[in-house]
Design a protein around this motif. Sequence first.
Motif, PDB file in Angstrom:
ATOM      1  N   SER A 249       0.605  -1.180  -0.064  1.00 47.88           N
ATOM      2  CA  SER A 249      -0.076  -0.276   0.011  1.00 47.88           C
ATOM      3  C   SER A 249       0.772   1.272  -0.047  1.00 47.88           C
ATOM      4  N   THR A 250       0.392   2.216  -0.776  1.00 48.19           N
ATOM      5  CA  THR A 250       0.963   3.550  -0.952  1.00 48.19           C
ATOM      6  C   THR A 250      -0.003   4.651  -0.814  1.00 48.19           C
ATOM      7  N   ASN A 251       0.733   5.911  -0.525  1.00 49.81           N
ATOM      8  CA  ASN A 251      -0.119   7.122  -0.384  1.00 49.81           C
ATOM      9  C   ASN A 251      -1.046   7.399  -1.579  1.00 49.81           C
ATOM     10  N   THR A 252      -0.480   7.015  -2.631  1.00 48.64           N
ATOM     11  CA  THR A 252      -1.334   7.416  -3.788  1.00 48.64           C
ATOM     12  C   THR A 252      -2.066   6.237  -4.577  1.00 48.64           C
ATOM     13  N   ALA A 253      -2.092   5.214  -3.748  1.00 46.43           N
ATOM     14  CA  ALA A 253      -2.740   3.967  -4.545  1.00 46.43           C
ATOM     15  C   ALA A 253      -4.224   4.205  -4.959  1.00 46.43           C
ATOM     16  N   VAL A 254      -4.598   3.444  -5.912  1.00 46.86           N
ATOM     17  CA  VAL A 254      -6.063   3.401  -6.348  1.00 46.86           C
ATOM     18  C   VAL A 254      -6.408   2.106  -6.699  1.00 46.86           C
ATOM     19  N   LEU A 255      -7.551   1.641  -6.292  1.00 46.69           N
ATOM     20  CA  LEU A 255      -7.866   0.151  -6.628  1.00 46.69           C
ATOM     21  C   LEU A 255      -7.677  -0.158  -8.152  1.00 46.69           C
ATOM     22  N   PRO A 256      -7.352  -1.167  -8.357  1.00 46.81           N
ATOM     23  CA  PRO A 256      -7.336  -2.540  -7.659  1.00 46.81           C
ATOM     24  C   PRO A 256      -5.985  -2.647  -6.581  1.00 46.81           C
ATOM     25  N   ASN A 257      -5.089  -1.627  -6.650  1.00 49.71           N
ATOM     26  CA  ASN A 257      -3.921  -1.800  -5.689  1.00 49.71           C
ATOM     27  C   ASN A 257      -4.309  -1.230  -4.452  1.00 49.71           C
ATOM     28  N   PRO A 258      -3.536  -1.759  -3.384  1.00 51.02           N
ATOM     29  CA  PRO A 258      -4.060  -1.746  -1.948  1.00 51.02           C
ATOM     30  C   PRO A 258      -4.075  -0.263  -1.445  1.00 51.02           C
ATOM     31  N   LEU A 259      -5.209   0.012  -1.060  1.00 56.06           N
ATOM     32  CA  LEU A 259      -5.227   1.581  -0.536  1.00 56.06           C
ATOM     33  C   LEU A 259      -4.412   1.787   0.847  1.00 56.06           C
ATOM     34  N   PRO A 260      -4.139   3.009   0.993  1.00 52.39           N
ATOM     35  CA  PRO A 260      -3.205   3.154   2.268  1.00 52.39           C
ATOM     36  C   PRO A 260      -3.977   2.963   3.605  1.00 52.39           C
ATOM     37  N   LEU A 261      -3.358   2.602   4.592  1.00 56.37           N
ATOM     38  CA  LEU A 261      -3.746   2.596   5.971  1.00 56.37           C
ATOM     39  C   LEU A 261      -3.881   3.779   6.491  1.00 56.37           C
ATOM     40  N   ILE A 262      -2.888   4.821   6.480  1.00 54.52           N
ATOM     41  CA  ILE A 262      -2.692   6.136   6.817  1.00 54.52           C
ATOM     42  C   ILE A 262      -1.973   6.710   6.005  1.00 54.52           C
ATOM     43  N   ASN A 263      -2.086   8.012   5.705  1.00 57.39           N
ATOM     44  CA  ASN A 263      -1.402   8.861   4.656  1.00 57.39           C
ATOM     45  C   ASN A 263      -0.565   9.954   5.216  1.00 57.39           C
ATOM     46  N   PRO A 264       0.486   9.934   5.191  1.00 56.21           N
ATOM     47  CA  PRO A 264       1.393   9.271   4.577  1.00 56.21           C
ATOM     48  C   PRO A 264       1.767   7.966   5.261  1.00 56.21           C
ATOM     49  N   VAL A 265       2.176   6.719   4.530  1.00 56.72           N
ATOM     50  CA  VAL A 265       2.235   5.661   5.145  1.00 56.72           C
ATOM     51  C   VAL A 265       3.503   5.676   5.863  1.00 56.72           C
ATOM     52  N   LYS A 266       4.499   6.539   5.641  1.00 58.60           N
ATOM     53  CA  LYS A 266       5.620   6.847   6.401  1.00 58.60           C
ATOM     54  C   LYS A 266       5.881   8.171   6.692  1.00 58.60           C
ATOM     55  N   GLY A 267       6.166   8.407   8.101  1.00 52.78           N
ATOM     56  CA  GLY A 267       6.100   9.794   8.530  1.00 52.78           C
ATOM     57  C   GLY A 267       6.834   9.863  10.051  1.00 52.78           C
ATOM     58  N   LYS A 268       6.732  11.128  10.627  1.00 55.25           N
ATOM     59  CA  LYS A 268       7.232  11.388  11.783  1.00 55.25           C
ATOM     60  C   LYS A 268       6.178  11.492  12.867  1.00 55.25           C
ATOM     61  N   SER A 269       6.534  10.761  13.958  1.00 52.19           N
ATOM     62  CA  SER A 269       5.793  11.015  15.282  1.00 52.19           C
ATOM     63  C   SER A 269       6.456  10.625  16.480  1.00 52.19           C
ATOM     64  N   PRO A 270       6.438  11.637  17.446  1.00 55.15           N
ATOM     65  CA  PRO A 270       7.097  11.509  18.605  1.00 55.15           C
ATOM     66  C   PRO A 270       6.643  10.461  19.671  1.00 55.15           C
ATOM     67  N   ILE A 271       5.552   9.821  19.159  1.00 55.29           N
ATOM     68  CA  ILE A 271       4.861   8.857  19.972  1.00 55.29           C
ATOM     69  C   ILE A 271       5.692   7.266  20.062  1.00 55.29           C
ATOM     70  N   PHE A 272       6.597   7.248  19.104  1.00 55.52           N
ATOM     71  CA  PHE A 272       7.365   6.134  18.723  1.00 55.52           C
ATOM     72  C   PHE A 272       8.910   6.223  19.416  1.00 55.52           C
ATOM     73  N   ARG A 273       9.188   7.278  19.942  1.00 55.77           N
ATOM     74  CA  ARG A 273      10.513   7.277  20.620  1.00 55.77           C
ATOM     75  C   ARG A 273      10.393   6.598  21.907  1.00 55.77           C
ATOM     76  N   SER A 274      11.815   5.765  22.093  1.00 55.31           N
ATOM     77  CA  SER A 274      11.792   5.214  23.187  1.00 55.31           C
ATOM     78  C   SER A 274      13.422   4.874  23.579  1.00 55.31           C
ATOM     79  N   ALA A 275      13.514   4.911  24.737  1.00 53.71           N
ATOM     80  CA  ALA A 275      15.053   4.812  25.291  1.00 53.71           C
ATOM     81  C   ALA A 275      15.352   3.403  25.725  1.00 53.71           C
ATOM     82  N   THR A 276      16.394   2.951  26.139  1.00 54.22           N
ATOM     83  CA  THR A 276      16.540   1.638  26.509  1.00 54.22           C
ATOM     84  C   THR A 276      15.871   1.382  27.814  1.00 54.22           C
ATOM     85  N   GLY A 277      15.297   0.020  27.867  1.00 57.37           N
ATOM     86  CA  GLY A 277      14.506  -0.353  28.928  1.00 57.37           C
ATOM     87  C   GLY A 277      13.192   0.095  29.054  1.00 57.37           C
ATOM     88  N   VAL A 278      12.521   1.200  28.027  1.00 58.71           N
ATOM     89  CA  VAL A 278      11.446   1.480  27.786  1.00 58.71           C
ATOM     90  C   VAL A 278      10.364   0.454  27.071  1.00 58.71           C
TER      91      VAL A 278
END
Length: 361
Positions: A249-278
């Motif tokens: 799935s990609t940002n610009t997909a149209v059927l019959p190709n798999p539609l994106p789950l989120i747009n952009p499919v790749k991006g920046k978010s602080p919620i995934f930052r984690s240090a050792t042991g977290v």
Amino acid sequence: MRKLYHTGIFMILCIAAVSCKKDDKVEIVTLSKAGEEFYFGEKVKVWAGTQGSDNTKLSYKWEATGGTFDGWRTQNLFENLWIAPAAVGDYTVTATADLNGKKTSRSTNLKVTRYFFDEFQSRFAFEGNGWSIADATANQILDNDPLKSIMEVVATTASKTPILRRDLNLSDLRIPFSIRTKLGWKTFFRAGQPVIISLFFKQPSTNTDYPFLREIRWEYYPTVDPATTDSYQIRYETFVPAANRSVFSTNTAVLPNPLPLINPVKGKSPIFRSATGVEKSIAFAIDANNVFTAYVDGVQWFSSNGIKDWLAYCKTTYPGFEDPLASRFQIAYPGKANANETGTVGFVNSVFISNDGTILK
């Protein structure tokens, strides 16, 4: 003479008393089980503790209100393996001991709570239908507290991805379903690399020229700076076996190709930052309407019709299109950059899989 007569009667009575003591008596005093809650298809050891005048002559009969007993085990032993059914519920296992026709029974309750779960408290994680590991070493740290038991995964090979995986072959897993895992890293994590959480699906045995959902893949980058660098990528892959064609799935997909789950499919978010042991909680679900939802640390991140719309298109376009059937859950950590680099050390605290689409947050 009278004295001898009475003595004889006394001896007869003593012999009778001893015989009564040794008469066939049996009682099951305990009926034990290995654990308190169980998952679909789990093999659970159950065993009876019995008192009797001659336990060597005992035979046993095992019965259950649901599930089955392992076929290679004989029914007349004091222990057995109960195979949990593929349905949530409370089940009763009963053992009956028989000593020359004199019988005693005892029952115990076994609770089946979900499709699958593992808190890595069993030292048999890699046996039977358990987990497997590739291109890594595993170090299981056991604790009576499930919050402290973990499975460590240490990368050992350059240019190969360390993988912890489990086949979902004890019972069918179809939509709706949900998966939640708690995991993290410690001591070393290869810079700029992701943790990859995947759910794979089976290839249908018919209509191999049809596309099918082959993988949902969620990558997150725990050590990058999300202000400047992409920290997640979440996609799904479709595959056409006859053409050997894979499409993500990609940002610009149209059927019959798999539609994106989120747009952009790749991006920046602080919620995934984690240090050792977290420890991070990563979860996703597809509900009965085929709506996909993702959660991070118990909070909904997004909801999507990407898979829903793609499946609807396929069911309309391809007669006899088969619903997705999950085959394997997998967690991958970064491999070593080279033979001299320290290996990434990842850990997994728990994995919970439900077949009703609900998320355990």
